[in-house]
Enzyme design. Structure first.
Site, short mmCIF file in Angstrom:
data_model
loop_
_atom_site.label_atom_id
_atom_site.label_comp_id
_atom_site.label_asym_id
_atom_site.label_seq_id
_atom_site.Cartn_x
_atom_site.Cartn_y
_atom_site.Cartn_z
N PHE A 40 -1.95 6.68 1.43
CA PHE A 40 -2.85 6.24 2.46
C PHE A 40 -2.98 7.97 3.07
O PHE A 40 -3.89 8.27 3.75
CB PHE A 40 -2.49 5.50 3.41
CG PHE A 40 -2.79 4.11 2.94
CD1 PHE A 40 -4.00 3.69 3.12
CD2 PHE A 40 -1.85 3.36 2.50
CE1 PHE A 40 -4.52 2.43 2.82
CE2 PHE A 40 -2.17 1.99 1.91
CZ PHE A 40 -3.81 1.40 2.23
N GLU A 41 -2.09 8.65 3.08
CA GLU A 41 -2.28 10.30 3.88
C GLU A 41 -2.74 10.99 2.92
O GLU A 41 -4.00 11.91 3.39
CB GLU A 41 -0.86 10.90 3.81
CG GLU A 41 -0.04 9.99 4.90
CD GLU A 41 -0.57 10.26 6.49
OE1 GLU A 41 -1.32 11.26 6.63
OE2 GLU A 41 -0.19 9.47 7.40
#
Length: 148
Positions: A14-15
């Site tokens: 997700f980052e």
């Protein structure tokens, strides 16, 4: 307790990896896998872009250690490794203060694991707008939290 591989991979997914400095969705100077330079400007002194994935993962592991400590200090009930890892991801993304003031934490510390799991989905806003990426991330964290 330490974050497990599934939790670490969730954060990395997700980052996303960025070799060079960039402004994240909240406007913070960031590099690697969500390494926030604005949280402590000294954290980015000596970082030379572009980063390799190995360098970015080393930064991430250093950052995560702090968030593991936050979760450990704030949660007063027993957690399995998946619950702990989901909470580390949540706290890494939102910050220690948000976890500390959350209904999620209040319900969890009252022993209401199911009720706490339903709170993840409330944390999907950035600048008062729903972000699809945050919706997906919170659902992934919730699924990890509920996984035995």
């Amino acid at each position: 307790m330490k974050i497990n591989a599934e939790g670490l991979n969730l954060i990395k997914e997700f980052e996303g990896f960025r070799a060079d400095f960039y402004q994240d969705a909240a406007g913070h100077k960031t590099i690697g896998y969500g390494h926030n330079c604005d949280a402590d400007p000294n954290k980015c002194k000596g970082i030379n872009a572009p980063l390799t994935k190995a360098q970015a993962e080393e930064l991430l592991r250093t950052d995560i250690a702090k968030f593991e400590g936050y979760v450990t200090s704030l949660v007063k009930v027993k957690l399995n490794p998946n619950q702990f890892s989901a909470l580390v991801s949540f706290t890494f993304n939102l910050g220690q203060a948000k976890l500390a003031e959350s209904t999620l934490l209040k319900k969890l510390n009252a022993g209401d694991y199911e009720g706490a799991s339903k709170e993840f989905g409330k944390w999907i806003y950035a600048n008062k707008k729903v972000l699809k990426g945050l919706e997906r991330r919170r659902e992934a964290e919730r699924e990890l939290f509920l996984k035995a």
